[in-house]
Design a protein around this motif. Structure first.
Motif, PDB file in Angstrom:
ATOM      1  N   GLU A  51       0.830  -1.205   0.000  1.00 55.96           N
ATOM      2  CA  GLU A  51       0.000   0.000   0.000  1.00 55.96           C
ATOM      3  C   GLU A  51       0.867   1.258   0.000  1.00 55.96           C
ATOM      4  O   GLU A  51       0.556   2.237  -0.694  1.00 55.96           O
ATOM      5  CB  GLU A  51      -0.918  -0.003   1.234  1.00 55.96           C
ATOM      6  N   LYS A  52       1.963   1.235   0.746  1.00 61.47           N
ATOM      7  CA  LYS A  52       2.870   2.381   0.795  1.00 61.47           C
ATOM      8  C   LYS A  52       3.508   2.620  -0.577  1.00 61.47           C
ATOM      9  O   LYS A  52       3.597   3.766  -1.047  1.00 61.47           O
ATOM     10  CB  LYS A  52       3.953   2.145   1.848  1.00 61.47           C
ATOM     11  N   GLU A  53       3.951   1.536  -1.230  1.00 63.90           N
ATOM     12  CA  GLU A  53       4.544   1.655  -2.560  1.00 63.90           C
ATOM     13  C   GLU A  53       3.516   2.169  -3.569  1.00 63.90           C
ATOM     14  O   GLU A  53       3.840   2.967  -4.458  1.00 63.90           O
ATOM     15  CB  GLU A  53       5.087   0.300  -3.017  1.00 63.90           C
ATOM     16  N   ALA A  54       2.269   1.724  -3.420  1.00 61.69           N
ATOM     17  CA  ALA A  54       1.191   2.153  -4.322  1.00 61.69           C
ATOM     18  C   ALA A  54       0.983   3.667  -4.243  1.00 61.69           C
ATOM     19  O   ALA A  54       0.796   4.338  -5.262  1.00 61.69           O
ATOM     20  CB  ALA A  54      -0.105   1.422  -3.985  1.00 61.69           C
ATOM     21  N   MET A  55       1.001   4.203  -3.033  1.00 63.39           N
ATOM     22  CA  MET A  55       0.828   5.647  -2.846  1.00 63.39           C
ATOM     23  C   MET A  55       1.948   6.420  -3.534  1.00 63.39           C
ATOM     24  O   MET A  55       1.711   7.447  -4.172  1.00 63.39           O
ATOM     25  CB  MET A  55       0.784   5.978  -1.353  1.00 63.39           C
ATOM     26  N   GLU A  56       3.169   5.913  -3.427  1.00 63.43           N
ATOM     27  CA  GLU A  56       4.316   6.578  -4.036  1.00 63.43           C
ATOM     28  C   GLU A  56       4.254   6.498  -5.563  1.00 63.43           C
ATOM     29  O   GLU A  56       4.512   7.482  -6.267  1.00 63.43           O
ATOM     30  CB  GLU A  56       5.606   5.940  -3.522  1.00 63.43           C
ATOM     31  N   LEU A  57       3.902   5.320  -6.077  1.00 65.89           N
ATOM     32  CA  LEU A  57       3.797   5.137  -7.523  1.00 65.89           C
ATOM     33  C   LEU A  57       2.691   6.008  -8.109  1.00 65.89           C
ATOM     34  O   LEU A  57       2.807   6.530  -9.218  1.00 65.89           O
ATOM     35  CB  LEU A  57       3.542   3.662  -7.847  1.00 65.89           C
ATOM     36  N   TYR A  60       3.509   8.218 -11.435  1.00 64.82           N
ATOM     37  CA  TYR A  60       3.137   7.573 -12.696  1.00 64.82           C
ATOM     38  C   TYR A  60       1.655   7.760 -12.993  1.00 64.82           C
ATOM     39  O   TYR A  60       0.871   8.129 -12.118  1.00 64.82           O
ATOM     40  CB  TYR A  60       3.451   6.065 -12.632  1.00 64.82           C
ATOM     41  N   ILE A  61       1.287   7.473 -14.247  1.00 65.58           N
ATOM     42  CA  ILE A  61      -0.126   7.436 -14.630  1.00 65.58           C
ATOM     43  C   ILE A  61      -0.668   6.072 -14.223  1.00 65.58           C
ATOM     44  O   ILE A  61      -0.305   5.047 -14.813  1.00 65.58           O
ATOM     45  CB  ILE A  61      -0.305   7.632 -16.149  1.00 65.58           C
ATOM     46  N   VAL A  62      -1.506   6.036 -13.199  1.00 62.18           N
ATOM     47  CA  VAL A  62      -2.108   4.783 -12.722  1.00 62.18           C
ATOM     48  C   VAL A  62      -3.532   4.723 -13.263  1.00 62.18           C
ATOM     49  O   VAL A  62      -4.391   5.506 -12.868  1.00 62.18           O
ATOM     50  CB  VAL A  62      -2.105   4.702 -11.183  1.00 62.18           C
ATOM     51  N   SER A  63      -3.769   3.800 -14.200  1.00 62.67           N
ATOM     52  CA  SER A  63      -5.091   3.714 -14.830  1.00 62.67           C
ATOM     53  C   SER A  63      -6.052   2.830 -14.050  1.00 62.67           C
ATOM     54  O   SER A  63      -7.261   2.897 -14.245  1.00 62.67           O
ATOM     55  CB  SER A  63      -4.964   3.195 -16.266  1.00 62.67           C
ATOM     56  N   ASN A  64      -5.505   1.987 -13.170  1.00 63.89           N
ATOM     57  CA  ASN A  64      -6.384   1.134 -12.360  1.00 63.89           C
ATOM     58  C   ASN A  64      -5.650   0.709 -11.088  1.00 63.89           C
ATOM     59  O   ASN A  64      -4.449   0.472 -11.093  1.00 63.89           O
ATOM     60  CB  ASN A  64      -6.806  -0.109 -13.153  1.00 63.89           C
ATOM     61  N   GLU A  77      -3.476  -7.966   1.270  1.00 61.42           N
ATOM     62  CA  GLU A  77      -2.560  -6.989   1.853  1.00 61.42           C
ATOM     63  C   GLU A  77      -1.727  -6.269   0.790  1.00 61.42           C
ATOM     64  O   GLU A  77      -0.926  -5.386   1.113  1.00 61.42           O
ATOM     65  CB  GLU A  77      -1.630  -7.688   2.855  1.00 61.42           C
ATOM     66  N   ARG A  78      -1.878  -6.651  -0.451  1.00 59.98           N
ATOM     67  CA  ARG A  78      -1.141  -6.023  -1.552  1.00 59.98           C
ATOM     68  C   ARG A  78      -2.099  -5.229  -2.446  1.00 59.98           C
ATOM     69  O   ARG A  78      -3.324  -5.352  -2.350  1.00 59.98           O
ATOM     70  CB  ARG A  78      -0.428  -7.095  -2.395  1.00 59.98           C
ATOM     71  N   VAL A  79      -1.514  -4.434  -3.319  1.00 62.26           N
ATOM     72  CA  VAL A  79      -2.304  -3.612  -4.239  1.00 62.26           C
ATOM     73  C   VAL A  79      -1.822  -3.875  -5.669  1.00 62.26           C
ATOM     74  O   VAL A  79      -0.614  -3.798  -5.939  1.00 62.26           O
ATOM     75  CB  VAL A  79      -2.157  -2.103  -3.907  1.00 62.26           C
ATOM     76  N   GLU A  80      -2.775  -4.187  -6.552  1.00 62.71           N
ATOM     77  CA  GLU A  80      -2.439  -4.392  -7.964  1.00 62.71           C
ATOM     78  C   GLU A  80      -2.656  -3.085  -8.722  1.00 62.71           C
ATOM     79  O   GLU A  80      -3.728  -2.487  -8.665  1.00 62.71           O
ATOM     80  CB  GLU A  80      -3.318  -5.487  -8.567  1.00 62.71           C
TER      81      GLU A  80
END
Length: 287
Positions: free
Chosen positions: A234-240, A244-248, A254-257
């Motif tokens: 979740e922490k990495e997802a917030m940073e990404l 980046y352009i996150v389309s989904n 406990e992970r985020v795709e």
């Protein structure tokens, strides 16, 4: 089949340029015009319909300037504006008769044509109901019926599925797809899925400019090897999401795709994905 040509078309409103130097040629088929709200789509379509006069440039139909064609050009057009006005105390049948009279259609032709169109948009059973009792989807279907009364060769639809539920949106897309077989249809929207399956060509506007025009396959080449899927914390997802352009984004326990549109590989475990029109749109609009 008719051909429309825009030559250095521009529209200024005081100190704002709403449409900037657009040149292109369109023939029969469905053209999906994509862009954010305020990109200039409605202004462009109103100029094509002859409602707004360009500040610079010109519009030609089969090589002739549309202002010279006058009524002959208007007879080729069908137009569904984003804000479709109607008389809510009119029945569907009466309203279409009223619109046919405004278009100066012969009475005998109008009667037959109205029955055909009510059948096509699946409103025959409620043709004697007042429009104020209609749902948003039914009103949009009446809108497309009035645009088709004169059997136009050029059909302009501005945000036609705005406010519709998924079922109505699919119904409307199917109607539009069938209409594109033997006429020129320009469909403006900010909803990518509205044009993904039915448009023969895609046009993308940004800040008044036409930044791309072509088939989905042609545009996909630009975004090839630029769409990734990765599983992160979740922490990495917030940073990404910041970089980046996150389309989904989809939670997987406990992970985020994440689905990311980027020229560079965003994470070590990222995998290349097939390109969709939404990926193309996000890549080009944020470039």
């Amino acid at each position: 089949m008719r051909e429309l040509e825009l030559v250095e078309l521009q529209k200024n409103f005081k100190d704002k340029i709403a449409v900037q130097s657009i040149s292109m040629r369109m023939e029969h088929g469905v053209y999906g015009l994509l862009g954010e709200n305020g990109a200039g789509k409605t202004t462009l379509m109103r100029m094509i319909c002859g409602i707004l006069e360009p500040s610079h440039g010109e519009i030609r139909c089969d090589g002739m300037r549309i202002e010279k064609l006058g009524g002959e050009y208007r007879s080729l057009l069908g137009y569904l504006p984003q804000d479709f006005g109607y008389y809510e105390d009119f029945t569907a049948h009466r309203f279409l008769h009223y619109m046919a009279a405004l278009k100066a259609l012969p009475e005998a032709y109008a009667r037959t044509r109205i029955d055909e169109l009510l059948e096509m948009v699946d409103l025959t059973a409620v043709k004697n109901k007042k429009l104020k009792t209609f749902s948003g989807g039914m009103i949009r279907r009446i809108g497309i019926a009035q645009a088709l009364l004169n059997n136009p060769e050029i059909l302009i639809l501005d945000e036609p599925t705005s406010g519709l539920d998924p079922k109505e949106r699919v119904r409307f897309r199917n109607i539009i797809s069938s209409l594109g077989k033997n006429r020129l249809v320009i469909l403006s929207t900010h909803i990518v899925s509205d044009v993904e399956y039915i448009a023969d060509k895609i046009m993308i506007m940004k800040n008044g400019k036409m930044i791309r025009m072509g088939t989905e396959a042609q545009m996909a080449e630009e975004v090839k090897d630029c769409v990734w899927k990765c599983l992160v914390t979740e922490k990495e997802a917030m940073e990404l999401n910041k970089n980046y352009i996150v389309s989904n984004l989809k939670n997987q326990g406990e992970r985020v795709e994440l689905r990311i549109v980027s020229k560079e590989k965003p994470t070590e475990n990222a995998e290349i994905q097939d390109v969709t029109l939404e990926d193309i749109y996000l890549y080009l609009i944020q470039a």
